[in-house]
Design an enzyme around this catalytic site. Sequence first.
Site, PDB file in Angstrom:
ATOM      1  N   ARG A 186       2.607   1.382  28.609  1.00  8.90           N
ATOM      2  CA  ARG A 186       2.035   1.977  27.396  1.00  8.90           C
ATOM      3  C   ARG A 186       0.851   2.868  27.774  1.00  8.90           C
ATOM      4  NH1 ARG A 186      -0.035  -1.339  22.077  1.00  8.90           N
ATOM      5  NH2 ARG A 186      -1.441  -2.331  23.574  1.00  8.90           N
ATOM      6  N   ASP A 472      -7.870  -7.916  21.787  1.00 12.58           N
ATOM      7  CA  ASP A 472      -7.886  -6.596  22.416  1.00 12.58           C
ATOM      8  C   ASP A 472      -8.513  -5.612  21.443  1.00 12.58           C
ATOM      9  OD1 ASP A 472      -5.953  -5.992  20.519  1.00 12.58           O
ATOM     10  OD2 ASP A 472      -4.325  -5.709  21.956  1.00 12.58           O
TER      11      ASP A 472
END
Length: 572
Positions: A186, A472
């Site tokens: 990603r 996160d």
Amino acid sequence: MIMEGFGTYGTTPGGRRQVGVQGYDVPEGVEIRGRYDGEFARILTREAVQFVAELQREFRNRIRYALECRKEAKRRYNDGALPGFDPATKYIREGDWVCAAVPPAVADRKVEITGPVERKMIINALNSGAKVFMADFEDALSPSWENLMRGQVNLKDAVNGTISFHDKARNRVYKLNDQTAKLFVRPRGWHLPEAHILVDGEPLTGCLMDFGFYFFHNYEAFRRIQGGGFGPFFYLPKMEHSREAKIWNCIFEKAEKMAGIERGSIRATVLIETLPAAFQMDEILHELRDHSVGLNCGRWDYIFSYVKTFQAHPDRLLPDRVLVGMTQHFMKSYSDRLIWTCHRRGVHAMGGMAAQIPIKDDPAANEAALDLVKKDKQREVRAGHDGTWAAHPGLIPACLEVFNNNMGNSPNQIQTAKREEAANLTEEDLLQRPRGVRTMEGLRLNTRVGIQYLAAWLTGSGSVPLYNLMEDAATAEISRVQNWQWLRYGVELDGDGLGVRVSKELFFRVVEEEMARVEREVGKARFNKGMFKEAGKMFTRQCTAPTLDDFLTLDVYNNIVVHYPKFASSRL
């Protein structure tokens, strides 16, 4: 020819001067202002840098236009408009087209583990028993020069099967098993720049750096070793419109042409993690139809995007973040619509993240947490999802068991879980106001998590275990924007704070008290040594700002940028 025999100088965040002796060999118009390192030079070859610079030059104006379109959409929403289906693309939504067939190498994606591109993490994740590992340059990584470049080195070694890690503290060497998860990568979102590399005097677009260097160095070995003739495979984050998917499709086509591989070799899953993108699922798949392997419910960022999209709508305030789960009607509708859309187009519909981490010192609490994970995964697989995400290797067996028990030997549910009733979901279903209480504890938790995450991010960690969950940037964003929203509209609290309105005075007191709690929890020495005080100031500023910043990390990015002299990347 590389310049040698002179010093290059830079300053670390702690103020320590660093000295190097070499510079990178780069093409005309490119400057590399990150620290020189011999391992990094394996990635920053002249040919690789030229490829990435060509991507930047060809697509920068289209990227700039796409970001301007985001700003225009935000202005409309702030003026009272609501996201919705585009009448101009109705023919795409109602068409009978399908995406290219899913490559056999990634037909089975029942459980995917995610994590940053750190060396030990990559080895453990690939060995975890998951079907896929998504190596993350985005929300789980603090994008310092060191982290980004070491991540590229680590992935190159992983693709070639040579990666290892010596944990000196445990005197243990980590290596890859014979059987490993399939690797997806990603890159960062469109909005994040890469300040350490300048192309024609402007910062490189972060995602082009992440994609470009990884693809350039690994496509050939990846297709042979992991992809079964396809790949590399990617996850694409933070899209808001199909025009952004079209840019990615063109980037993939250019990369395939450069490499001399077949069109459609590169495959990507798009995270539907913004509210506007929920109304563009068909259009996004249509743009990427030769390069697509599905969509994913990026539910944490989706919640963040709901607040950001409706920042000027006081009638759409979120309840405590722990109450905004997939049983909320707007969240369930989003999941059902995604499954129906993907399966209608012949690709994977991936579920959301299980962020729990094992609770080692409390077996009862650990069992309760694992039970919640299993119930969430049962909901996903029965709804029709083809796979799910987990943040920790310890969750893989439980998640895999749930999907195997419900799917048997089938690698996915693309042909069997059509969910035709989702065809009737309306704009109102996707926009229904969330329900639940707003409490003092919710305000405190947001503050505590946001500050601790930001403190870790500033010191190089983008994936942080807090209160038995892996946090996160997406979950930190929820904390930030929810605090901002409650402050902006003077929310009246429920529960223990019944009747109290959220004000700056109240919030400043909460920050002070939660900072004291964090100091007790982490210890005074670690607190004073870390970036907690700086993070507290930054987080407070963002929560009380008159205008909501689009991204927490974009606002504080310059705090982790370390520039070296221009001549460190010159050529003789």
